[in-house]
Structure formats: C-alpha cells, structure tokens
Design a protein around this motif. Structure first.
Motif, PDB file in Angstrom:
ATOM      1  N   PRO A   1       0.791  -1.234   0.000  1.00  0.00           N
ATOM      2  CA  PRO A   1       0.000   0.000   0.000  1.00  0.00           C
ATOM      3  C   PRO A   1       0.822   1.282   0.000  1.00  0.00           C
ATOM      4  CG  PRO A   1      -0.084  -1.042   2.153  1.00  0.00           C
ATOM      5  CD  PRO A   1       0.626  -1.998   1.234  1.00  0.00           C
ATOM      6  N   THR A   2       2.120   1.207   0.260  1.00  0.00           N
ATOM      7  CA  THR A   2       2.959   2.408   0.267  1.00  0.00           C
ATOM      8  C   THR A   2       3.795   2.551  -1.003  1.00  0.00           C
ATOM      9  OG1 THR A   2       4.840   1.373   1.379  1.00  0.00           O
ATOM     10  CG2 THR A   2       3.106   2.315   2.786  1.00  0.00           C
ATOM     11  N   ARG A   3       3.580   1.656  -1.937  1.00  0.00           N
ATOM     12  CA  ARG A   3       4.290   1.709  -3.213  1.00  0.00           C
ATOM     13  C   ARG A   3       3.296   1.951  -4.336  1.00  0.00           C
ATOM     14  NH1 ARG A   3       9.344  -1.023  -3.318  1.00  0.00           N
ATOM     15  NH2 ARG A   3       9.500  -0.137  -5.409  1.00  0.00           N
TER      16      ARG A   3
ATOM     17  N   ALA B   1       7.357   4.063  -7.640  1.00  0.00           N
ATOM     18  CA  ALA B   1       7.237   5.235  -6.787  1.00  0.00           C
ATOM     19  C   ALA B   1       6.882   4.817  -5.367  1.00  0.00           C
ATOM     20  CB  ALA B   1       6.147   6.170  -7.332  1.00  0.00           C
ATOM     21  N   ALA B   2       7.040   5.767  -4.463  1.00  0.00           N
ATOM     22  CA  ALA B   2       6.565   5.595  -3.083  1.00  0.00           C
ATOM     23  C   ALA B   2       5.430   6.579  -2.875  1.00  0.00           C
ATOM     24  CB  ALA B   2       7.678   5.861  -2.087  1.00  0.00           C
ATOM     25  N   ILE B   3       4.467   6.180  -2.067  1.00  0.00           N
ATOM     26  CA  ILE B   3       3.378   7.074  -1.676  1.00  0.00           C
ATOM     27  C   ILE B   3       3.292   7.063  -0.148  1.00  0.00           C
ATOM     28  CG2 ILE B   3       2.127   6.965  -3.863  1.00  0.00           C
ATOM     29  CD1 ILE B   3       0.264   4.845  -2.608  1.00  0.00           C
ATOM     30  N   GLY B   4       2.232   7.623   0.389  1.00  0.00           N
ATOM     31  CA  GLY B   4       2.099   7.806   1.829  1.00  0.00           C
ATOM     32  C   GLY B   4       2.230   6.558   2.682  1.00  0.00           C
ATOM     33  N   ARG B   5       2.747   6.747   3.889  1.00  0.00           N
ATOM     34  CA  ARG B   5       2.931   5.642   4.843  1.00  0.00           C
ATOM     35  C   ARG B   5       1.612   4.982   5.203  1.00  0.00           C
ATOM     36  NH1 ARG B   5       1.197   8.444   9.222  1.00  0.00           N
ATOM     37  NH2 ARG B   5       1.995  10.539   9.494  1.00  0.00           N
ATOM     38  N   SER B   6       0.504   5.690   4.990  1.00  0.00           N
ATOM     39  CA  SER B   6      -0.828   5.133   5.238  1.00  0.00           C
ATOM     40  C   SER B   6      -1.539   4.783   3.931  1.00  0.00           C
ATOM     41  CB  SER B   6      -1.681   6.134   6.031  1.00  0.00           C
ATOM     42  OG  SER B   6      -1.081   6.416   7.282  1.00  0.00           O
TER      43      SER B   6
ATOM     44  N   GLY C   1      -0.745  10.868   6.926  1.00  0.00           N
ATOM     45  CA  GLY C   1       0.276  10.080   6.228  1.00  0.00           C
ATOM     46  C   GLY C   1      -0.219   9.410   4.966  1.00  0.00           C
ATOM     47  N   ALA C   2      -1.376   9.802   4.470  1.00  0.00           N
ATOM     48  CA  ALA C   2      -1.939   9.180   3.274  1.00  0.00           C
ATOM     49  C   ALA C   2      -1.812  10.104   2.059  1.00  0.00           C
ATOM     50  CB  ALA C   2      -3.412   8.840   3.498  1.00  0.00           C
ATOM     51  N   THR C   3      -1.726   9.490   0.898  1.00  0.00           N
ATOM     52  CA  THR C   3      -1.715  10.219  -0.365  1.00  0.00           C
ATOM     53  C   THR C   3      -3.156  10.361  -0.831  1.00  0.00           C
ATOM     54  OG1 THR C   3       0.450   9.285  -0.903  1.00  0.00           O
ATOM     55  CG2 THR C   3      -0.844  10.176  -2.744  1.00  0.00           C
ATOM     56  N   PRO C   4      -3.577  11.588  -1.170  1.00  0.00           N
ATOM     57  CA  PRO C   4      -4.971  11.757  -1.580  1.00  0.00           C
ATOM     58  C   PRO C   4      -5.276  11.099  -2.934  1.00  0.00           C
ATOM     59  CG  PRO C   4      -3.780  13.844  -1.732  1.00  0.00           C
ATOM     60  CD  PRO C   4      -2.850  12.851  -1.127  1.00  0.00           C
ATOM     61  N   ILE C   5      -6.403  10.400  -2.986  1.00  0.00           N
ATOM     62  CA  ILE C   5      -6.914   9.871  -4.252  1.00  0.00           C
ATOM     63  C   ILE C   5      -7.592  11.055  -4.914  1.00  0.00           C
ATOM     64  CG2 ILE C   5      -8.550   8.296  -5.348  1.00  0.00           C
ATOM     65  CD1 ILE C   5      -8.100   6.428  -2.888  1.00  0.00           C
TER      66      ILE C   5
ATOM     67  N   THR D   1       6.268   7.944   2.018  1.00  0.00           N
ATOM     68  CA  THR D   1       6.295   9.388   2.242  1.00  0.00           C
ATOM     69  C   THR D   1       5.284   9.744   3.333  1.00  0.00           C
ATOM     70  OG1 THR D   1       4.533   9.899   0.660  1.00  0.00           O
ATOM     71  CG2 THR D   1       6.781   9.684  -0.241  1.00  0.00           C
ATOM     72  N   GLU D   2       5.132  11.034   3.577  1.00  0.00           N
ATOM     73  CA  GLU D   2       4.132  11.512   4.537  1.00  0.00           C
ATOM     74  C   GLU D   2       2.799  11.800   3.843  1.00  0.00           C
ATOM     75  OE1 GLU D   2       4.527  11.648   7.928  1.00  0.00           O
ATOM     76  OE2 GLU D   2       6.348  10.567   7.414  1.00  0.00           O
ATOM     77  N   GLY D   3       2.707  11.440   2.561  1.00  0.00           N
ATOM     78  CA  GLY D   3       1.491  11.677   1.792  1.00  0.00           C
ATOM     79  C   GLY D   3       1.787  12.132   0.367  1.00  0.00           C
ATOM     80  N   CYS D   4       3.056  12.352   0.088  1.00  0.00           N
ATOM     81  CA  CYS D   4       3.485  12.805  -1.233  1.00  0.00           C
ATOM     82  C   CYS D   4       3.668  11.622  -2.185  1.00  0.00           C
ATOM     83  CB  CYS D   4       4.820  13.544  -1.114  1.00  0.00           C
ATOM     84  SG  CYS D   4       4.739  15.024  -0.081  1.00  0.00           S
ATOM     85  N   ILE D   5       4.078  11.944  -3.402  1.00  0.00           N
ATOM     86  CA  ILE D   5       4.453  10.959  -4.412  1.00  0.00           C
ATOM     87  C   ILE D   5       5.944  11.160  -4.649  1.00  0.00           C
ATOM     88  CG2 ILE D   5       4.114  10.196  -6.798  1.00  0.00           C
ATOM     89  CD1 ILE D   5       1.346  11.884  -6.472  1.00  0.00           C
ATOM     90  N   ALA D   6       6.717  10.089  -4.614  1.00  0.00           N
ATOM     91  CA  ALA D   6       8.168  10.215  -4.756  1.00  0.00           C
ATOM     92  C   ALA D   6       8.707   9.217  -5.774  1.00  0.00           C
ATOM     93  CB  ALA D   6       8.838  10.001  -3.403  1.00  0.00           C
ATOM     94  N   ILE D   7       9.601   9.710  -6.634  1.00  0.00           N
ATOM     95  CA  ILE D   7      10.240   8.865  -7.645  1.00  0.00           C
ATOM     96  C   ILE D   7      11.750   9.108  -7.624  1.00  0.00           C
ATOM     97  CG2 ILE D   7       8.187   8.715  -9.104  1.00  0.00           C
ATOM     98  CD1 ILE D   7       9.390  10.852 -10.930  1.00  0.00           C
ATOM     99  N   SER D   8      12.484   8.272  -8.333  1.00  0.00           N
ATOM    100  CA  SER D   8      13.939   8.378  -8.371  1.00  0.00           C
ATOM    101  C   SER D   8      14.375   9.648  -9.099  1.00  0.00           C
ATOM    102  CB  SER D   8      14.539   7.163  -9.075  1.00  0.00           C
ATOM    103  OG  SER D   8      14.317   7.258 -10.475  1.00  0.00           O
ATOM    104  N   PRO D   9      15.573  10.140  -8.802  1.00  0.00           N
ATOM    105  CA  PRO D   9      16.085  11.310  -9.532  1.00  0.00           C
ATOM    106  C   PRO D   9      16.147  11.077 -11.043  1.00  0.00           C
ATOM    107  CG  PRO D   9      17.406  10.917  -7.574  1.00  0.00           C
ATOM    108  CD  PRO D   9      16.475   9.741  -7.709  1.00  0.00           C
ATOM    109  N   THR D  10      16.521   9.874 -11.461  1.00  0.00           N
ATOM    110  CA  THR D  10      16.585   9.563 -12.891  1.00  0.00           C
ATOM    111  C   THR D  10      15.201   9.663 -13.526  1.00  0.00           C
ATOM    112  OG1 THR D  10      18.482   8.122 -12.533  1.00  0.00           O
ATOM    113  CG2 THR D  10      17.248   7.801 -14.579  1.00  0.00           C
ATOM    114  N   ALA D  11      14.198   9.096 -12.873  1.00  0.00           N
ATOM    115  CA  ALA D  11      12.829   9.154 -13.392  1.00  0.00           C
ATOM    116  C   ALA D  11      12.315  10.591 -13.403  1.00  0.00           C
ATOM    117  CB  ALA D  11      11.910   8.259 -12.573  1.00  0.00           C
ATOM    118  N   MET D  12      12.616  11.354 -12.357  1.00  0.00           N
ATOM    119  CA  MET D  12      12.162  12.751 -12.296  1.00  0.00           C
ATOM    120  C   MET D  12      12.769  13.551 -13.445  1.00  0.00           C
ATOM    121  SD  MET D  12      10.265  15.025 -10.723  1.00  0.00           S
ATOM    122  CE  MET D  12       9.987  14.657  -8.982  1.00  0.00           C
TER     123      MET D  12
END
Length: 180
Positions: free
Chosen positions: A22-24, A36-41, A52-56, A153-164
């Motif tokens: 659920p956090t990936r 990517a990573a998304i929120g811890r919740s 700690g959730a990513t908004p749908i 994350t704390e609710g964000c969306i995170a990707i690798s520097p290469t992907a960004m």
C-alpha cells in the motif's frame, strides 16, 4: 513526446497503487512507467492533516522548487523556484498561511524546504488544498525525490532522480497528476 496527445487532450501522469504494497505505486506517463513511493498510510479519498496518506485525486501541477546547487538547470515548462535556507512550508491548520510557502523565522508548525536528505532537491507542488483551501484537509502534497529503498512518504508521491529528470521535461503548469 509532447504536452498533448494526437487527439489534442492534455496528457496526464497517472499514479496507481502497487497491488502488493500500500505504500508503493507506479507512475505512468506517455508509455513510461516507473516505481514510486506514496504515503505511509497508503491512499485515501478522505485526506486529513497528518494522516500520512496520499490523496486519491486529480491534482494539477502548479510549480516547483529546486536545489540549484545540487541539481543544476532542468529543462521544463514549470516555473522552478531556487530553494534558499529560509524557505519553509506552513503545515499548521489554524494558521493563516496554512499550506503556503513561508519564510524563517516562523513560529507555527512548518516543513523546511532545504532538506539535508535531498528529498526536495526537485520538489513539485501539486494543487491539493491550495487553490481551494480548507483547514485540516492536508498540506504539502508534493511530487518529489525518493528515499533509498522506496520508503513511504508523509502523503506525497516520490520517484527516483533519474525518473524525475526524464519526466520533468514534459511537465507543464496545469498538467494533471491523477492518483487512483
């Protein structure tokens, strides 16, 4: 790869939850899919401050921040603000500057934009609770760089520097990041 498809519709960045964690997630744009990573919740349709959730949601890209001394120039249609040491983001729901950039010194609860861990070396601001802001609905929902091991994350969306670096050249203000 451009900003619009052959049919003239604006292209969208899609964030789909990974089926086994659920956090990936997987971020897809124009035929490219990256982890990517998304929120811890995980994800939620009922986002609250600190959950700690990513908004749908479908969130527009507004602008970004960059650590110029670490990243250098980036080819993008987004406005990028060079991060300085006094730049903060207010996450205090009862403060008038809630979910807005502020400058140090600032007494209310906030997040520092110039991070030692490099997560915000490239940090794009998503329109979650910004143009239509409500207290306690969540703040600082960013599209930023990943922690090692794709930690949540704390609710964000995170990707690798290469992907960004690969995706940011196609990003424009108003482009939608859709979390499903």
């Amino acid at each position: 790869m451009g900003g619009k498809s052959a049919g003239g519709k604006r292209k969208m960045i899609t964030v789909r939850a990974a089926p086994s964690n659920p956090t990936r997630a997987f971020v897809s744009f124009d035929g490219v899919t990256v982890p990517a990573a998304i929120g811890r919740s995980g994800r939620t349709a009922f986002k609250r401050e600190g959950d700690g959730a990513t908004p749908i949601a479908a969130m527009k890209l507004l602008y970004g921040f960059v650590r110029g001394e670490r990243v250098g120039a980036l080819p993008t249609g987004l406005s990028l603000i060079r991060i300085k040491d006094d730049m903060l983001w207010c996450d205090a729901p009862t403060h008038a500057a809630y979910n807005r950039p502020v400058r140090a010194p600032f007494k209310a609860s906030h997040e520092r934009m110039q991070r030692k861990d490099g997560l915000y070396d490239i940090c794009l601001v998503l329109d979650w609770n910004i143009t239509s802001r409500r207290r306690h609905r969540g703040s600082a929902i960013f599209f930023h760089l990943i922690r090692p091991g794709y930690q949540p994350t704390e609710g964000c969306i995170a990707i690798s520097p290469t992907a960004m670096r690969r995706l940011i050249r196609f990003m424009r203000p108003g482009m939608v990041v859709r979390v499903i």
